[in-house]
Design a protein around this motif. Structure first.
Motif, PDB file in Angstrom:
ATOM      1  N   PRO B 283      39.856  55.507  47.983  1.00 33.26           N
ATOM      2  CA  PRO B 283      39.557  54.856  46.706  1.00 33.26           C
ATOM      3  C   PRO B 283      40.569  53.742  46.449  1.00 33.26           C
ATOM      4  CG  PRO B 283      39.698  57.243  46.480  1.00 33.26           C
ATOM      5  CD  PRO B 283      40.205  56.917  47.835  1.00 33.26           C
ATOM      6  N   GLU B 299      33.492  46.267  49.966  1.00 32.50           N
ATOM      7  CA  GLU B 299      32.433  46.763  49.099  1.00 32.50           C
ATOM      8  C   GLU B 299      31.502  47.609  49.947  1.00 32.50           C
ATOM      9  OE1 GLU B 299      30.082  43.747  47.157  1.00 32.50           O
ATOM     10  OE2 GLU B 299      28.594  45.244  46.550  1.00 32.50           O
ATOM     11  N   HIS B 333      32.318  60.691  46.571  1.00 31.91           N
ATOM     12  CA  HIS B 333      31.245  60.059  45.788  1.00 31.91           C
ATOM     13  C   HIS B 333      30.990  58.636  46.268  1.00 31.91           C
ATOM     14  CE1 HIS B 333      31.525  63.517  43.200  1.00 31.91           C
ATOM     15  NE2 HIS B 333      32.823  63.292  43.043  1.00 31.91           N
ATOM     16  N   GLN B 338      29.962  50.408  45.205  1.00 30.63           N
ATOM     17  CA  GLN B 338      31.341  50.731  44.879  1.00 30.63           C
ATOM     18  C   GLN B 338      32.297  49.956  45.771  1.00 30.63           C
ATOM     19  OE1 GLN B 338      31.628  54.928  45.322  1.00 30.63           O
ATOM     20  NE2 GLN B 338      30.748  55.330  43.309  1.00 30.63           N
ATOM     21  N   ARG B 339      33.536  49.863  45.308  1.00 31.69           N
ATOM     22  CA  ARG B 339      34.553  49.206  46.129  1.00 31.69           C
ATOM     23  C   ARG B 339      35.515  50.267  46.642  1.00 31.69           C
ATOM     24  NH1 ARG B 339      33.958  43.770  46.058  1.00 31.69           N
ATOM     25  NH2 ARG B 339      35.771  43.727  47.427  1.00 31.69           N
TER      26      ARG B 339
END
Lengths: 251, 364
Positions: B283, B299, B333, B338-339
């Motif tokens: 993350p 990304e 997740h 999302q990045r």
């Protein structure tokens, strides 16, 4: 709804085509009662003409299939110079008026054959063979190339590949081509009349006999026509049954 | 020993290949479609005659354009398994196999054909027509038929590509065993590097009519000779400009942004290759410095399950991919849009100098 009116339009078109193409044939049978038919066949010359038609058509078809099958295979599987020209020349009799075909045969082979049964066979072969060649060429062209190549790698010569793989897998197309050529030969009129003449028992085929009776004895012409329709229909049906059965078994 | 050398012009393609395959060995030719792989098989089997070339199997010369030797396909004894198998549709399974048994007396052909089919577990399908056989059964009939010629060499064109994913793994293992048991040189063609790695003792990567690199699958994946091979073997390929750094490592500024480090010396335009399974995702903002030197802001573009693994497509903005396990994807997740930060060790980063022409070879 667009699809509804289009469905109706195509349905109407098919019904019109069907009616136009079948009504005259039906009329032949309506106008010639079975009793007339049998008596007309009893007439001298009618049976002769019918028998001659069957004999010469069979002979022409045999020549067409024996020579045309390997020729069509070559045209379908090989690329060579002037191939397109060869195909066009071979198809030329398709567009030639039958009378012109008769004159052309006379010019090429001279009058020595005229009034012989051989001349009838020559005329039938000339006009009917392009129908078989075209269809057979298309049939061989649609044979999967890898089947032919697999055959070669499995140790089969070109001749064995032709006989054991190409012909069996092209059979439905070959049958269809044979039926077309047969129908064309059976109905041949112009070229036969010009090149072979109309001599009863020798060169007078069924269509020529019909034409001869047309002005003098219309009922006899009608009866002979009915027989010819029946024979043609039987041939077409047989070819369809054979072709259909084979195609269904294959796919 | 099978030896082939051939030059031929096939439309836009200039075929120029040379290869040797030992008895009992399987050489897999792998490459994109149009690379000329199948043409190599066609030259060997005699279905395609090259402008110049030679084919020799053991003591026998099948083709030598210099000496005017060119045996027809039916005299070469190649067991050829065609793409889509080319089974004769008008013959049953046993008749397909018996077609190759003409050297036997007629009455011995059927028992021998059925015996071959039984070896492939198809004894009860002997009477079936090809169209009623499943894809896996067709493939086995085709292999049995190729073996029926008692081949001096085996040629296989995409033998597994017509099969569904479930049948493919089992059929592949079975085929590998058959190839080794046959004890003859085998040449296999595939567009799938993993299939080539599974079935080939050696793999030749083909591109534009040439074998651009030849080696074991491991060698090709670890030391691809060109970006094309790296890309084909499944590596991620990024382009950038390399410059030596003060710490003795090489720093590469990627086209479009980002920087990566590699221990390999290079300067100027380079292709950076790394395998997707070397790349981990974290993350953003929680980077554990650890030992991984390379961190790229990415990304997430796609998430695709491949068997028990998940391939995560990324944009850095150059495209790359990471391979993770299913539970890892669930725990983090991970979803498109999302990045995240992609990390991998500098030592997993290979650099290949790009020549101006070479850059054309990077394909995706």
């Amino acid at each position: 709804m667009r699809s509804a009116w289009f469905g109706i339009a195509t349905g109407v078109a098919l019904a019109a085509a069907l009616a136009f193409l079948t009504l005259p044939v039906v009329a032949i049978f309506v106008d010639s009662p079975p009793a007339d038919l049998i008596s007309a066949l009893g007439e001298e010359g009618a049976l002769d003409a019918l028998w001659l038609s069957l004999k010469t058509t069979a002979a022409a078809l045999a020549i067409i299939v024996v020579v045309g099958t390997p020729a069509a295979y070559l045209l379908a599987t090989r690329r060579f110079p002037a191939r397109a020209l060869v195909i066009t020349l071979v198809e030329l009799p398709l567009v030639l008026p039958p009378a012109v075909a008769g004159i052309a045969l006379l010019a090429a082979l001279g009058p020595s054959l005229t009034f012989t049964t051989g001349a009838v066979v020559v005329a039938l072969t000339f006009v009917a063979s392009p129908f078989y060649l075209r269809q057979a060429q298309a049939a061989f062209a649609s044979v999967d190339r890898s089947w032919l190549e697999a055959s070669r790698t499995l140790g089969a010569s070109e001749a064995r590949t032709f006989a054991r793989v190409a012909i069996p897998t092209a059979v439905p197309g070959l049958m269809a081509g044979g039926a077309l050529a047969l129908g064309r030969a059976l109905g041949e009129f112009g070229a036969t009349l010009m090149f072979a003449g109309s001599l009863q028992g020798v060169t007078q085929t069924a269509p020529l006999a019909i034409y001869q009776r047309f002005s003098t004895d219309f009922d006899a012409a009608l009866a002979l026509s009915a027989v010819l329709v029946a024979v043609s229909a039987a041939i077409l049906l047989t070819a369809k049954l054979f072709g259909g059965w084979d195609a269904a078994d294959r796919r | 020993m099978l030896r082939i050398a051939a030059e031929a012009t096939l439309g836009d393609l200039e075929l120029d290949v040379a290869a040797e395959v030992a008895a009992g060995e399987c050489l897999a030719l792998a490459g994109p479609s149009g690379a000329g792989k199948s043409s190599v098989l066609r030259v060997i089997s005699g279905l395609l005659r090259p402008r110049r070339g030679s084919v020799a199997c053991g003591e026998r010369v099948w083709l030598d354009t210099e000496r005017g030797i060119d045996l027809p396909p039916d005299e070469r004894r190649c067991g050829y398994v065609f793409q889509d198998y080319a089974l004769f549709p008008h013959l049953s399974a046993w008749q397909n196999v018996a077609y190759a048994l003409t050297r036997l007396p007629r009455r011995e052909r059927r028992p021998r054909a059925v015996e071959l089919l039984e070896r492939f577990g198809l004894g009860d399908r002997a009477e079936a027509r090809p169209r009623t056989l499943s894809g896996g059964e067709r493939q086995r009939v085709a292999v049995a038929r190729a073996l029926a010629v008692e081949p001096a060499a085996l040629l296989l064109d995409e033998p597994l590509s017509a099969l569904d994913a479930r049948t493919r793994a089992a059929a592949g293992r079975e085929l590998a065993a058959v190839l080794h048991a046959a004890g003859v040189p085998a040449l296999l063609v595939t567009h799938d590097f993993q299939e080539a790695a599974l079935l080939g003792d050696r793999v030749g990567v083909m591109d534009g009519g040439r074998i651009v690199q030849l080696g074991t699958a491991g060698e090709l994946a670890a030391e691809p000779a060109s970006p094309f091979v790296a890309d084909f073997t499944g590596a991620v390929v990024l382009t950038g400009v390399a410059a030596p750094a003060a710490d003795g490592l090489t720093r590469v500024t990627l086209d479009g942004g980002g920087e990566v480090t590699s221990p390999e010396p290079a300067a100027g335009p380079v292709a950076v290759t790394v395998y997707p399974w070397e790349i981990a995702l974290a993350p953003r903002g929680t980077i554990d410095p650890g030992s991984a030197r390379n961190h790229l802001d990415v990304e997430i573009v796609s998430v695709t399950a491949v068997g028990s693994r998940v391939r995560v497509g990324l944009a850095a903005p150059q495209p790359l991919a990471a391979e993770l396990t299913g539970p890892a994807v669930t725990a983090m997740h991970i979803a498109p849009g999302q990045r995240a930060v992609a990390t991998w060790k500098a030592t997993a980063t290979r650099l290949l100098p790009l020549t101006p022409q070479g850059s054309d070879e990077v394909r995706h």
